[in-house]
Design an enzyme around this catalytic site. Structure first.
Site, PDB file in Angstrom:
ATOM      1  N   ASP A  33       0.847  -1.189   0.000  1.00  0.00           N
ATOM      2  CA  ASP A  33       0.000   0.000   0.000  1.00  0.00           C
ATOM      3  C   ASP A  33       0.886   1.244   0.000  1.00  0.00           C
ATOM      4  OD1 ASP A  33      -3.225   0.520   1.045  1.00  0.00           O
ATOM      5  OD2 ASP A  33      -1.819   2.199   1.038  1.00  0.00           O
ATOM      6  N   GLY A  93     -15.759   2.828   3.825  1.00  0.00           N
ATOM      7  CA  GLY A  93     -14.460   3.492   3.668  1.00  0.00           C
ATOM      8  C   GLY A  93     -13.709   3.090   2.419  1.00  0.00           C
ATOM      9  N   HIS A 100     -10.346  -5.425  -3.059  1.00  0.00           N
ATOM     10  CA  HIS A 100      -8.986  -5.682  -2.579  1.00  0.00           C
ATOM     11  C   HIS A 100      -9.051  -6.050  -1.115  1.00  0.00           C
ATOM     12  CE1 HIS A 100      -9.925  -1.401  -2.345  1.00  0.00           C
ATOM     13  NE2 HIS A 100      -9.213  -1.349  -1.220  1.00  0.00           N
ATOM     14  N   HIS A 102      -6.957  -5.750   2.272  1.00  0.00           N
ATOM     15  CA  HIS A 102      -5.819  -5.186   2.995  1.00  0.00           C
ATOM     16  C   HIS A 102      -5.264  -6.285   3.906  1.00  0.00           C
ATOM     17  CE1 HIS A 102      -6.734  -0.784   2.316  1.00  0.00           C
ATOM     18  NE2 HIS A 102      -7.940  -1.272   2.118  1.00  0.00           N
TER      19      HIS A 102
HETATM   20  P1  AMP Z   1      -9.711   1.365   0.285  1.00  0.00           P
HETATM   21  O1  AMP Z   1      -9.825   2.706   0.979  1.00  0.00           O
HETATM   22  O2  AMP Z   1     -10.088   0.209   1.138  1.00  0.00           O
HETATM   23  O3  AMP Z   1     -10.422   1.404  -1.025  1.00  0.00           O
HETATM   24  O4  AMP Z   1      -8.174   1.171   0.021  1.00  0.00           O
HETATM   25  C1  AMP Z   1      -7.506   1.700  -1.070  1.00  0.00           C
HETATM   26  C2  AMP Z   1      -6.039   1.643  -0.722  1.00  0.00           C
HETATM   27  O5  AMP Z   1      -5.308   1.781  -1.912  1.00  0.00           O
HETATM   28  C3  AMP Z   1      -5.589   2.770   0.218  1.00  0.00           C
HETATM   29  O6  AMP Z   1      -5.039   2.186   1.402  1.00  0.00           O
HETATM   30  C4  AMP Z   1      -4.537   3.507  -0.601  1.00  0.00           C
HETATM   31  O7  AMP Z   1      -3.456   3.956   0.183  1.00  0.00           O
HETATM   32  C5  AMP Z   1      -4.126   2.447  -1.610  1.00  0.00           C
HETATM   33  N1  AMP Z   1      -3.607   2.932  -2.876  1.00  0.00           N
HETATM   34  C6  AMP Z   1      -4.188   3.847  -3.703  1.00  0.00           C
HETATM   35  N2  AMP Z   1      -3.441   4.014  -4.804  1.00  0.00           N
HETATM   36  C7  AMP Z   1      -2.369   3.177  -4.680  1.00  0.00           C
HETATM   37  C8  AMP Z   1      -1.241   2.888  -5.508  1.00  0.00           C
HETATM   38  N3  AMP Z   1      -1.046   3.492  -6.683  1.00  0.00           N
HETATM   39  N4  AMP Z   1      -0.332   1.983  -5.061  1.00  0.00           N
HETATM   40  C9  AMP Z   1      -0.515   1.367  -3.881  1.00  0.00           C
HETATM   41  N5  AMP Z   1      -1.565   1.596  -3.060  1.00  0.00           N
HETATM   42  C10 AMP Z   1      -2.490   2.493  -3.450  1.00  0.00           C
END
Ligand code: AMP
Length: 114
Positions: A33, A93, A100, A102
């Site tokens: 992330d 959130g 995805h 986490h």
């Molecule tokens: P969510 O809020 O559950 O949709 O999580 C999206 C996650 O994607 C967040 O924790 C962001 O920090 C992460 N994120 C967004 N863009 C990127 C990227 N280009 N590379 C890695 N992580 C990303």
């Protein structure tokens, strides 16, 4: 393979934009992330674009994603435990609308989450 041309995670899956890859396998890619919330914070992303967990009809397909997350956590050496989080929808959130998981670890987690 289903794909949404405007989806940032589809672009990472296709290696069109860079990411710190951790693992990849049959139907998934795992990468770090960009804004880590724990010493280990990996995102496990299925190759097929589906916006969230409500879009899965095939329990086996969804189950394979979780099995892959558990394997990645094991490879990451998160022996003390870890947390899997699947944010879903605005109240959940979710900010990137490609399912995805986490994978968070390397520290003690708190409950309840924010
Ligand atoms: P969510 O809020 O559950 O949709 O999580 C999206 C996650 O994607 C967040 O924790 C962001 O920090 C992460 N994120 C967004 N863009 C990127 C990227 N280009 N590379 C890695 N992580 C990303």
């Amino acid at each position: 393979m289903t794909r949404d041309p405007s989806c940032i995670f589809c672009k990472i899956v296709a290696r069109e934009i860079p990411a710190q890859l951790v693992d990849s396998g049959d139907g998934y890619v795992a990468f770090r992330d960009i804004n880590p919330q724990a010493p280990s914070h990996i995102l496990l992303v299925p190759v097929n674009h589906k916006s969230d967990v409500t879009q899965y009809d095939d329990a086996q397909e969804l189950g394979e994603v979780f099995k892959a997350a558990a394997r990645v956590a094991e490879k990451e050496g998160l022996k003390g435990g870890f947390r899997l989080v699947v944010n879903t929808g605005d109240d959940g959130g979710q900010t990137v609308h490609h399912l995805h998981i986490h994978i968070l670890g390397g520290r003690s987690m708190n409950w309840p989450p924010g």
